[in-house]
Motif scaffolding. Structure first.
Motif, PDB file in Angstrom:
ATOM      1  N   UNK A   1       0.834  -1.207   0.000  1.00  0.00           N
ATOM      2  CA  UNK A   1       0.000   0.000   0.000  1.00  0.00           C
ATOM      3  C   UNK A   1       0.864   1.250   0.000  1.00  0.00           C
ATOM      4  N   UNK A   2       0.395   2.319  -0.652  1.00  0.00           N
ATOM      5  CA  UNK A   2       1.107   3.598  -0.556  1.00  0.00           C
ATOM      6  C   UNK A   2       1.178   4.053   0.898  1.00  0.00           C
ATOM      7  N   UNK A   3       2.208   4.838   1.210  1.00  0.00           N
ATOM      8  CA  UNK A   3       2.421   5.285   2.577  1.00  0.00           C
ATOM      9  C   UNK A   3       1.217   6.036   3.118  1.00  0.00           C
ATOM     10  N   UNK A   4       0.573   6.864   2.284  1.00  0.00           N
ATOM     11  CA  UNK A   4      -0.562   7.657   2.769  1.00  0.00           C
ATOM     12  C   UNK A   4      -1.759   6.778   3.143  1.00  0.00           C
ATOM     13  N   UNK A   5      -1.917   5.647   2.449  1.00  0.00           N
ATOM     14  CA  UNK A   5      -3.008   4.730   2.777  1.00  0.00           C
ATOM     15  C   UNK A   5      -2.730   4.040   4.106  1.00  0.00           C
ATOM     16  N   UNK A   6      -1.507   3.558   4.288  1.00  0.00           N
ATOM     17  CA  UNK A   6      -1.142   2.918   5.557  1.00  0.00           C
ATOM     18  C   UNK A   6      -1.276   3.901   6.711  1.00  0.00           C
ATOM     19  N   UNK A   7      -0.888   5.149   6.476  1.00  0.00           N
ATOM     20  CA  UNK A   7      -0.972   6.160   7.529  1.00  0.00           C
ATOM     21  C   UNK A   7      -2.419   6.392   7.944  1.00  0.00           C
ATOM     22  N   UNK A   8      -3.319   6.472   6.962  1.00  0.00           N
ATOM     23  CA  UNK A   8      -4.744   6.640   7.279  1.00  0.00           C
ATOM     24  C   UNK A   8      -5.250   5.480   8.131  1.00  0.00           C
ATOM     25  N   UNK A   9      -4.874   4.268   7.745  1.00  0.00           N
ATOM     26  CA  UNK A   9      -5.329   3.093   8.483  1.00  0.00           C
ATOM     27  C   UNK A   9      -4.806   3.106   9.915  1.00  0.00           C
ATOM     28  N   UNK A  10      -3.540   3.412  10.084  1.00  0.00           N
ATOM     29  CA  UNK A  10      -2.934   3.433  11.411  1.00  0.00           C
ATOM     30  C   UNK A  10      -3.520   4.559  12.267  1.00  0.00           C
ATOM     31  N   UNK A  11      -3.764   5.710  11.669  1.00  0.00           N
ATOM     32  CA  UNK A  11      -4.349   6.819  12.421  1.00  0.00           C
ATOM     33  C   UNK A  11      -5.759   6.492  12.890  1.00  0.00           C
ATOM     34  N   UNK A  12      -6.561   5.861  12.017  1.00  0.00           N
ATOM     35  CA  UNK A  12      -7.911   5.469  12.430  1.00  0.00           C
ATOM     36  C   UNK A  12      -7.842   4.415  13.519  1.00  0.00           C
ATOM     37  N   UNK A  13      -6.898   3.482  13.384  1.00  0.00           N
ATOM     38  CA  UNK A  13      -6.722   2.476  14.430  1.00  0.00           C
ATOM     39  C   UNK A  13      -6.329   3.096  15.756  1.00  0.00           C
ATOM     40  N   UNK A  14      -5.474   4.115  15.706  1.00  0.00           N
ATOM     41  CA  UNK A  14      -5.070   4.818  16.931  1.00  0.00           C
ATOM     42  C   UNK A  14      -6.269   5.502  17.563  1.00  0.00           C
ATOM     43  N   UNK A  15      -7.129   6.092  16.751  1.00  0.00           N
ATOM     44  CA  UNK A  15      -8.345   6.712  17.286  1.00  0.00           C
ATOM     45  C   UNK A  15      -9.193   5.691  18.038  1.00  0.00           C
ATOM     46  N   UNK A  16      -9.334   4.502  17.453  1.00  0.00           N
ATOM     47  CA  UNK A  16     -10.145   3.457  18.083  1.00  0.00           C
ATOM     48  C   UNK A  16      -9.539   3.043  19.423  1.00  0.00           C
ATOM     49  N   UNK A  17      -8.242   2.827  19.435  1.00  0.00           N
ATOM     50  CA  UNK A  17      -7.552   2.432  20.666  1.00  0.00           C
ATOM     51  C   UNK A  17      -7.706   3.491  21.755  1.00  0.00           C
ATOM     52  N   UNK A  18      -7.380   4.729  21.410  1.00  0.00           N
ATOM     53  CA  UNK A  18      -7.411   5.800  22.404  1.00  0.00           C
ATOM     54  C   UNK A  18      -8.836   6.015  22.909  1.00  0.00           C
ATOM     55  N   UNK A  19      -9.792   6.008  22.005  1.00  0.00           N
ATOM     56  CA  UNK A  19     -11.195   6.186  22.412  1.00  0.00           C
ATOM     57  C   UNK A  19     -11.607   5.088  23.398  1.00  0.00           C
ATOM     58  N   UNK A  20     -11.239   3.850  23.076  1.00  0.00           N
ATOM     59  CA  UNK A  20     -11.613   2.719  23.944  1.00  0.00           C
ATOM     60  C   UNK A  20     -11.013   2.868  25.335  1.00  0.00           C
TER      61      UNK A  20
END
Length: 215
Positions: A193-212
């Motif tokens: 995957x392009x770097x920007x796609x991986x970054x989006x995925x990781x950032x959304x995952x971080x949001x889920x973790x932190x929110x939880x």
């Protein structure tokens, strides 16, 4: 006796939350590949620790749905492509865990949705999956996603969705589908995957973790 067990499980979960930020992969029956994306969660944990202020144990454990061990982990992650089956005992254990303060993120690795929804209807007959609006706090707790959950991999042209189960106004379960966040968390060489796609995925995952962890 059942009430005592209930309060002991709450105490176990609260203690785990106070001691450390721990996450685990949820192992389930039914034939689905619960073990998919082996590099995904470790990569997400590393990203969260480096970019979102978390201090999560870098090695996620594996726990079974029916095990009392799930109460040691405030955050559970589940993925796969296929069938998902919970026995009555497993369903009750998961309900108790989530109603007691735990959180489960399920990421559809494509193909899981029809099986999972039937299983959740059985396990949570009084709770219905609801789509989260793009204004939900989970989309801005650390990184901003004004359009909601991002599309990481394309499969059949359907829009990505974030569906939630709520208990007493608390989000207890998040199901992300038609997005493939977990694929974006994997090592770069897995999907190229392009770097920007991986970054989006990781950032959304971080949001889920932190929110939880905050809720």
């Amino acid at each position: 006796m059942k009430q005592l067990t209930y309060y002991l499980t709450i105490l176990t979960l609260v203690t785990a939350q106070l001691q450390a930020q721990e996450v685990a992969i949820l192992k389930y029956n039914g034939g689905g590949d619960w073990y998919a994306n082996p590099t995904a969660l470790p990569n997400l944990i590393k990203f969260c620790n480096e970019n979102a202020g978390t201090e999560i144990n870098e090695k996620p454990q594996t726990v079974e749905v029916g095990s009392s061990t799930i109460f040691q982990y405030p955050f559970l992650h589940m993925t796969g492509h296929g069938n998902v089956v919970f026995s009555d005992e497993e369903a009750e254990n998961l309900r108790t865990y989530l109603f007691s303060g735990g959180f489960l993120h399920i990421d559809d690795n494509y193909g899981m949705a029809p099986y999972l929804k039937k299983t959740l209807e059985k396990a949570f007959p009084n709770n219905t999956l609801e789509e989260l609006g793009s204004d939900h706090p989970i989309f801005k707790v650390v990184f901003k996603f004004p359009e909601g959950v991002p599309k990481i991999h394309e499969h059949d042209g359907k829009r990505p969705q974030a569906l939630g189960l709520f208990h007493e106004n608390r989000l207890i379960l998040l199901f992300t589908t038609e997005s493939d966040l977990g694929d974006g968390w994997e090592d770069p060489s897995v999907h190229n995957d392009p770097k920007e796609i991986r970054t989006k995925a990781l950032q959304m995952g971080a949001n889920i973790m932190v929110y939880a962890f905050k809720n």
